[in-house]
Design an enzyme around this catalytic site. Structure first.
Site, PDB file in Angstrom:
ATOM      1  N   ARG A  61      86.477  48.417 -65.450  1.00 56.46           N
ATOM      2  CA  ARG A  61      86.441  47.433 -66.534  1.00 56.46           C
ATOM      3  C   ARG A  61      85.369  47.781 -67.556  1.00 56.46           C
ATOM      4  NH1 ARG A  61      81.740  47.156 -66.528  1.00 56.46           N
ATOM      5  NH2 ARG A  61      80.320  46.029 -65.161  1.00 56.46           N
ATOM      6  N   GLY A  65      78.750  52.515 -65.108  1.00 57.72           N
ATOM      7  CA  GLY A  65      78.722  51.121 -65.562  1.00 57.72           C
ATOM      8  C   GLY A  65      80.108  50.583 -65.890  1.00 57.72           C
ATOM      9  N   HIS A 115      74.866  39.943 -67.719  1.00 57.59           N
ATOM     10  CA  HIS A 115      73.885  39.311 -66.828  1.00 57.59           C
ATOM     11  C   HIS A 115      73.974  37.786 -66.905  1.00 57.59           C
ATOM     12  CE1 HIS A 115      71.923  42.950 -65.354  1.00 57.59           C
ATOM     13  NE2 HIS A 115      72.165  43.449 -66.558  1.00 57.59           N
ATOM     14  N   ASP A 118      76.850  36.359 -65.227  1.00 56.29           N
ATOM     15  CA  ASP A 118      77.735  35.928 -64.125  1.00 56.29           C
ATOM     16  C   ASP A 118      76.964  35.295 -62.974  1.00 56.29           C
ATOM     17  OD1 ASP A 118      76.795  38.452 -63.261  1.00 56.29           O
ATOM     18  OD2 ASP A 118      78.769  39.176 -62.590  1.00 56.29           O
ATOM     19  N   GLY A 124      79.531  55.653 -61.361  1.00 55.51           N
ATOM     20  CA  GLY A 124      78.164  55.299 -61.742  1.00 55.51           C
ATOM     21  C   GLY A 124      77.960  55.189 -63.246  1.00 55.51           C
ATOM     22  N   ASP A 142      82.917  41.856 -61.956  1.00 57.61           N
ATOM     23  CA  ASP A 142      83.646  43.122 -61.830  1.00 57.61           C
ATOM     24  C   ASP A 142      84.859  42.986 -60.912  1.00 57.61           C
ATOM     25  OD1 ASP A 142      81.474  43.816 -63.285  1.00 57.61           O
ATOM     26  OD2 ASP A 142      80.471  44.931 -61.681  1.00 57.61           O
ATOM     27  N   SER A 156      82.322  49.876 -63.441  1.00 60.15           N
ATOM     28  CA  SER A 156      82.776  49.231 -62.200  1.00 60.15           C
ATOM     29  C   SER A 156      83.636  50.102 -61.318  1.00 60.15           C
ATOM     30  CB  SER A 156      83.548  47.943 -62.513  1.00 60.15           C
ATOM     31  OG  SER A 156      82.662  46.975 -62.864  1.00 60.15           O
ATOM     32  N   SER A 157      83.190  51.337 -61.115  1.00 59.37           N
ATOM     33  CA  SER A 157      83.903  52.185 -60.162  1.00 59.37           C
ATOM     34  C   SER A 157      83.825  51.566 -58.767  1.00 59.37           C
ATOM     35  CB  SER A 157      83.321  53.599 -60.164  1.00 59.37           C
ATOM     36  OG  SER A 157      81.927  53.561 -60.003  1.00 59.37           O
TER      37      SER A 157
HETATM   38  C1  GLA Z   1      76.838  44.650 -62.817  1.00 64.20           C
HETATM   39  C2  GLA Z   1      77.242  43.593 -61.793  1.00 64.20           C
HETATM   40  C3  GLA Z   1      77.952  42.423 -62.465  1.00 64.20           C
HETATM   41  C4  GLA Z   1      77.163  41.885 -63.651  1.00 64.20           C
HETATM   42  C5  GLA Z   1      76.724  43.029 -64.570  1.00 64.20           C
HETATM   43  C6  GLA Z   1      75.816  42.556 -65.672  1.00 64.20           C
HETATM   44  O1  GLA Z   1      77.980  45.238 -63.353  1.00 64.20           O
HETATM   45  O2  GLA Z   1      78.088  44.149 -60.818  1.00 64.20           O
HETATM   46  O3  GLA Z   1      78.195  41.403 -61.521  1.00 64.20           O
HETATM   47  O4  GLA Z   1      76.071  41.130 -63.230  1.00 64.20           O
HETATM   48  O5  GLA Z   1      76.065  44.061 -63.855  1.00 64.20           O
HETATM   49  O6  GLA Z   1      76.489  41.704 -66.523  1.00 64.20           O
END
Ligand code: GLA
Length: 391
Positions: free
Chosen positions: A31, A130, A38, A40, A128, A178, A132-133
Site C-alpha cells: 500500500r 515503507g 502515525h 492509526d 523494507g 497496513d 507494507s511488504s
Molecule cells: C507503519 C505502521 C502503520 C502506521 C504507519 C505510520 O507503516 O505499520 O500501522 O502506524 O507506520 O502511519
C-alpha cells in the site's frame, strides 16, 4: 505483468521447486498511504490505497510425511519448517518467517488448522521500503489459509489477526492501517478508515488526468523499530496529560491550554497527530471534489509536520519533497510527502498524468545529484485487496 500473470509465474516457480503444481495461490497487495501518518494507533483517520505490487503465495498439500509446513521464498535461503505438533514460538527477530508464522498461529488459536503443506512465497512489493511488504506477507498468508481451511474470516478479524502476528511474532507494535488496506482495498478507490470504529469509506479515485507517483529513496535508516514504539508512548503520554483515552479526542485549542502539563517533545508529537487527523479528513473531501491543489497542499503540510514535529523524516525524504515542491504546479506536481513509518522508504507525489514522465526524470536527476543515490520511481492506480488466484 498483470496479477493473473504474476500468479501463473509463481505457480511455475512452485512447480520447479516442489515438482508438482500448486493447489492454491493467494495474493495480497502492498500500500501507499496518501495521508494520515502515525494517526492509526491514536484512534484517528488514515487514507491509504493498495498498489499493484503483491506478495503471492503458492501452496500444495505437503509431499513429506512430516507434520509440518514448509515455506520457501523466491529470494532464496534455506526453507523454513514450521512444526505442527509443537507450540508455536517466534523465530529470531528480523526473520521473515515470523510474519507467516504469526498468522498460522492466529489461525490455530481459532481452531483453524490448515494441516501440513508446502509453500513458495514471491513478492513484488519492495522490501523494507515503507510500502507494507510485511502486511502483504501476513495478509497473503491469511488469504491462503482461508482457502486451505475452507473458511473465510470476517475482514476486520482477518486484518486484526494479521496485525497481531506482526506484534507478537515480528515484535513491531504497528497500528491497523497496513493490514486493513491490504485486506479491504478496492480497485480505483482510496480507503478512508476510522481507526477507532473501524468504519470505512471507499472514496473513488478515477480521474485519469491525475497520477500518484511513488518515489523510493532507497535508504532505510535503522532507527525505525525503537523510534516507532517511542512515538507511540509519547502519544500515550500526551493523551494522559490531556486526561483523554487517545489523541483522537483532542483539538488544537485543548492542546494549547494544556501545553505546560507536558514536555515540549510530547507537545509536538500531539500537535502533529491532532493536525494530521484534520488534514486527512480534509484531503478525503478534496479527493471527493477532485480538488487536487488542496489535496496537494495538505500533503506538503503533512510532510512538514512529520519532519518538524513528529521527527520521523530524514534528509533523503526531505530532498524528494523539496524537489517536488520546486517543480511545483506549473511542472505538474500538486503535492508530495513521505509515506509510511518514516526514516527512509518512500514518498508519494500527486501529479498531472501527462507530466509524470517529465516529473520522474527531474526528480531522479536532482535526487541523484543531491544524495548520490539512485531512486526508484513508479506510478500506481489504486489496486484491489487480497485475492485468491487458484483454489
Ligand atoms: C507503519 C505502521 C502503520 C502506521 C504507519 C505510520 O507503516 O505499520 O500501522 O502506524 O507506520 O502511519
Amino acid at each position: 505483468m498483470t496479477l493473473t500473470e504474476l500468479g501463473q509465474s509463481v505457480a511455475e516457480q512452485f512447480q520447479n521447486v516442489y515438482s508438482c503444481a500448486p493447489k492454491w495461490v493467494a495474493a495480497a497487495p502492498g500500500r501507499v498511504n496518501v495521508i494520515g501518518e502515525h494517526t492509526d494507533y491514536n484512534d484517528g483517520f488514515v487514507f491509504p490505497m493498495a498498489i499493484d505490487r503483491y506478495t503471492v503465495i503458492a501452496a500444495a498439500p505437503s509431499s513429506s510425511k512430516a507434520n509440518r509446513i514448509q515455506l520457501r521464498s523466491t529470494i532464496g535461503g534455506a526453507p523454513a519448517n514450521i512444526a505442527l505438533d509443537a507450540p508455536f514460538h517466534p523465530e529470531k527477530k528480523g526473520s521473515w518467517v515470523n510474519y507467516p508464522l504469526g498468522v498460522i498461529a492466529g489461525f490455530h488459536a481459532r481452531g483453524l488448522n490448515p494441516g501440513p503443506f508446502d509453500a513458495l512465497i514471491h513478492s513484488t512489493v519492495p522490501l523494507g521500503g515503507g510500502l507494507s511488504s510485511s502486511a502483504a506477507l501476513e495478509v497473503s498468508t491469511a488469504t491462503l489459509l482461508e482457502t486451505i481451511v475452507g473458511k473465510k474470516l470476517d475482514p476486520v478479524e482477518k486484518a486484526l489477526l494479521s496485525q497481531k502476528a506482526e506484534h507478537d511474532y515480528a515484535g513491531m507494535p504497528c497500528g491497523i492501517m497496513d493490514q486493513f488496506i491490504s485486506v479491504m482495498a478496492k480497485k480505483d478507490h482510496i480507503l478512508l478508515l476510522d481507526c477507532r470504529s473501524h468504519k470505512t469509506e471507499l472514496v473513488p479515485m478515477t480521474d485519469p488526468s491525475i497520477e500518484l507517483l511513488i518515489i523510493n529513496t532507497n535508504v532505510k535508516h535503522e532507527l525505525t523499530g525503537g523510534e516507532y514504539a517511542k512515538r507511540r508512548s509519547e502519544c500515550e503520554a500526551g493523551a494522559r496529560a490531556l486526561g483523554l483515552s487517545s489523541l483522537r479526542d483532542a483539538d488544537a485549542e485543548t492542546l494549547e491550554r494544556a501545553r505546560s502539563k507536558m514536555s515540549e517533545t510530547v507537545y509536538r508529537r500531539a500537535k502533529h497527530v491532532i493536525g494530521e487527523i484534520e488534514r486527512t479528513l480534509h484531503a478525503a473531501e478534496g479527493v471527493r471534489a477532485s480538488n487536487w491543489p488542496t489535496v496537494g497542499q495538505l500533503m506538503y503540510a503533512s510532510h512538514a509536520s512529520l519532519r518538524d514535529d513528529y521527527e520521523v523524516s530524514c534528509p533523503e525524504l526531505d530532498a524528494v519533497v523539496d524537489i517536488a515542491q520546486s517543480i511545483g504546479p506549473k511542472g505538474g506536481v500538486f503535492g508530495c510527502r513521505m509515506t509510511g513509518g518514516g526514516f527512509g522508504g518512500c514518498t508519494v507525489a500527486l501529479g498531472q498524468a501527462d507530466k509524470v514522465a517529465a516529473i520522474s526524470e527531474r526528480i531522479t536527476a536532482e535526487y541523484e545529484k543531491r544524495t548520490k543515490i539512485k531512486p526508484t520511481l513508479f506510478v500506481s492506480r489504486p489496486a484491489a485487496g487480497a485475492t485468491v488466484l487458484k483454489q
